[in-house]
Design a protein around this motif. Structure first.
Motif, PDB file in Angstrom:
ATOM      1  N   ASN A 284     -51.330 -43.625 -48.211  1.00  0.00           N
ATOM      2  CA  ASN A 284     -51.996 -43.248 -48.052  1.00  0.00           C
ATOM      3  C   ASN A 284     -53.446 -42.682 -48.749  1.00  0.00           C
ATOM      4  O   ASN A 284     -54.729 -41.854 -48.212  1.00  0.00           O
ATOM      5  N   VAL A 285     -54.177 -43.511 -49.539  1.00  0.00           N
ATOM      6  CA  VAL A 285     -55.257 -43.210 -49.723  1.00  0.00           C
ATOM      7  C   VAL A 285     -56.336 -45.422 -49.255  1.00  0.00           C
ATOM      8  O   VAL A 285     -57.123 -45.015 -49.929  1.00  0.00           O
ATOM      9  N   SER A 286     -56.062 -45.791 -48.750  1.00  0.00           N
ATOM     10  CA  SER A 286     -56.906 -46.925 -48.629  1.00  0.00           C
ATOM     11  C   SER A 286     -57.091 -46.704 -47.057  1.00  0.00           C
ATOM     12  O   SER A 286     -57.580 -47.860 -46.518  1.00  0.00           O
ATOM     13  N   GLY A 287     -57.937 -45.881 -46.378  1.00  0.00           N
ATOM     14  CA  GLY A 287     -58.387 -45.422 -45.158  1.00  0.00           C
ATOM     15  C   GLY A 287     -57.276 -46.063 -44.240  1.00  0.00           C
ATOM     16  O   GLY A 287     -56.513 -45.795 -43.576  1.00  0.00           O
TER      17      GLY A 287
END
Lengths: 252, 344
Positions: free
Chosen positions: A141-144
């Protein structure tokens, strides 16, 4: 083939040019050897299809004008059902025997093909349980940006506040006091304490059959649609709904 | 055997030559920290940057094809929306916040005034789909671009695939934004010992370091954190900032600390653009700070400045203007790309 390589190695004590020739032959054989191993390995794999079947109670779910009934005999229509399945693992006697790499799949009832997930496993594998997540993990979810089923064009990504929608259920019911009597549940959220990814572990009841049943009636009956009909952001409501969503999966 | 080696050598050179012709090296300015953006997951190339640049300036990204990213992020104002306290999108719809300047984004981990966006690659989705901004859907943008004459070619060149995907679209816009590095202001040249501050600027720099630098930390001139700087709540907007994202009361009225680089050109100031002039900003910190539970600890005491000191501080802030950034042709409207399309 091994003996050929041995012969080559044994005959290495030659003139410099001869040695290069021998080494190159040896290398070629090694390459052949490696390729043949890979071919053998590939042959010893098999493709397992994990088949999801979406139901409403006892009937197969259709997203057309089919009308279903809730527990209280209220008429209801389902227009959208999508959810992410990720981190597929097979277990045997509580040990993980297979873990799919890059395991992210979008189930979409409007696309039949998406309901069958092919996974490549070793052919000799034995398993008695399947484990997977409903939703997408925090790291992803936070890796682009990602492609494939995770591509943000799939309609399962929030834009005003980042994060995947793990589970999407939309439809209509006369008892919803909303515009067009619609209900919309977009369940997501990856940050503590609003994490909504849920883990499912199911027993495999029949050898060689990986059929998973999804019963949407179970989640509909657990919601009071007169009061709760729009959940579209991370928070407590989404977490509670994600726990309810967990219970609609079963093996058979 | 020799032939094989020669062939191998030649092909290696061809690959290297091909690579070096298109690869883009991201230069980290001297004495700056390492960027947080993971370039390994989205390796920069000139073709991808050019594609991203075309997309950044293309109004097709909005639902009525009128508004591009550059509409609210114009280069000569350090990529923000000058003259508008609250930025407006298509059909003159007014948004809820003042657009942020775009620069040095490779060092940021969260985006927007409230940090709603967790990765640069996903940032563009927000303005594209916000009804007050571009009011479009990424799925539809992809369909429109796929039908255009230039984009399938540009995507083919950049990604080796003419089929446009959301992932490729977002990653190429990221690539262009990543190249927007501002590190050539007078301040920077003084730090590199290539030039010197005037006495007034030097005085201002000292005041800055004592009073402002804790939040507006060098060299990015932001600590990248969320702070409540004591602005009174505008009851027409009721914008509580970071709390909307974290649902934590401690984050009420906290907003991301903006960079002060190019501040001379990036007016108006604050998340709602309430101040038009730098002098108003300074006055806020000397006499306007509203006390509340979440107020930044550093602002509990009012800033005390004589009228001379106010001027000195502003003189220093003006040394953060980077003309090589504001007028860099590599960042401007990509004429060649769009004009080729019209000729076809």
């Amino acid at each position: 083939m091994l003996s050929t390589i041995k012969n080559n190695i044994n005959s290495c004590s030659l003139s410099p040019s001869g040695r290069i020739k021998t080494i190159s032959h040896g290398l070629a054989y090694c390459l052949l050897f490696i390729i043949s191993i890979e071919v053998m390995a590939a042959q010893s794999n098999k493709i397992l299809n994990i088949n999801f079947h979406a139901y409403y109670g006892d009937v197969l779910l259709k997203l057309d004008d089919s009308v279903y009934k809730t527990e209280n005999e209220t008429a209801i229509q389902i227009e959208t059902f999508k959810c992410y399945i990720s981190g597929i693992e097979l277990l045997n006697k509580e040990q993980v025997v297979f873990r799919e790499n890059n395991s992210f799949h979008l189930l979409d009832v409007s696309e039949l093909k998406s309901l069958s997930i092919p996974v490549t496993t070793p052919s000799t594998i034995q398993y008695d349980k399947i484990k997977f997540n409903i939703g997408i993990d925090s790291l992803t979810n936070v890796s682009g940006a990602y492609g494939g089923d995770l591509d943000p064009t799939k309609g399962m990504y929030w834009t005003w506040q980042n994060g995947y929608i793990n589970f999407k259920l939309e439809g209509k019911s006369m008892i919803c006091p909303t515009k067009n009597n619609e209900f919309q549940f977009h369940i997501g959220g990856y940050q503590f304490p609003d994490r909504t990814m849920q883990q499912v572990i199911l027993n495999i009841l029949m050898e060689g059959s990986l059929a998973i049943r999804i019963d949407l009636k179970k989640i509909i009956d657990s919601i009071d649609l007169t009061k709760q009909n729009q959940v579209m952001s991370p928070g407590k409501d989404a977490v509670i709904l994600s726990e309810k969503a967990l219970k609609i999966f079963s093996s058979y | 055997m020799k032939k094989v080696f020669i062939l191998l050598l030649i092909s290696t050179f061809i690959i290297l030559a091909f690579k070096s012709g298109n690869e883009y090296t991201f230069a980290i300015p001297i004495n700056w920290p390492k960027p947080t953006y993971d370039f390994a997951k989205n390796p920069l190339s000139i073709d991808k940057i050019q594609l991203g640049r075309a997309l950044f300036y293309d109004p097709q990204l909005s639902s009525d094809n009128t508004t591009s990213c550059s509409s609210c992020h114009s280069q000569f104002t350090a990529f923000t929306h000058v003259d508008h306290a609250l930025s407006h999108g298509i059909k003159d719809r007014i948004g809820k916040r003042n657009s942020l300047a775009l620069m040095n984004l490779a060092w940021h981990q969260s985006f927007m005034w409230d940090g709603a966006i967790n990765h640069l690659d996903m940032q563009s989705l927000a303005p594209i789909s916000n009804p007050d901004e571009m009011d479009e859907k990424i799925e539809h943008v992809v369909t429109k671009l796929q039908k255009s004459k230039i984009y399938p070619l540009l995507f083919q060149k950049a990604f080796g695939d003419s089929t446009i995907t959301g992932e490729h679209l977002l990653k190429s816009i990221s690539q262009f934004m990543l190249t927007l590095v501002s590190s050539n202001s007078k301040y920077d040249s003084v730090m590199r010992k290539e030039s010197v501050f005037t006495a007034q600027e030097n005085q201002g720099y000292k005041l800055f370091k004592t009073n402002c630098a804790e939040c507006h930390t060098e060299p990015l001139f932001t600590n990248l954190k969320f702070e409540n700087n004591g602005l009174t709540l505008d009851t027409t907007l009721n914008d509580t900032g970071r709390m909307k994202i974290t649902h934590n009361k401690k984050d009420s009225l906290r907003f991301k600390v903006p960079s002060l680089r190019n501040i001379e050109f990036s007016y108006p100031y604050m998340h709602d653009g309430r101040f038009k002039k730098l002098s108003e900003v300074v006055t806020h910190y000397t006499s306007g700070v509203q006390k509340s539970n979440t107020l930044s600890k550093k602002l509990e005491k009012n800033l005390v400045l004589s009228s001379n000191e106010r001027v000195d501080l502003i003189a220093f802030l003006l040394t953060l203007t980077d003309r090589t950034f504001l007028f860099n042709k590599d960042y401007s409207f990509p004429r060649t790309i769009f004009f080729t399309e019209k000729k076809e």
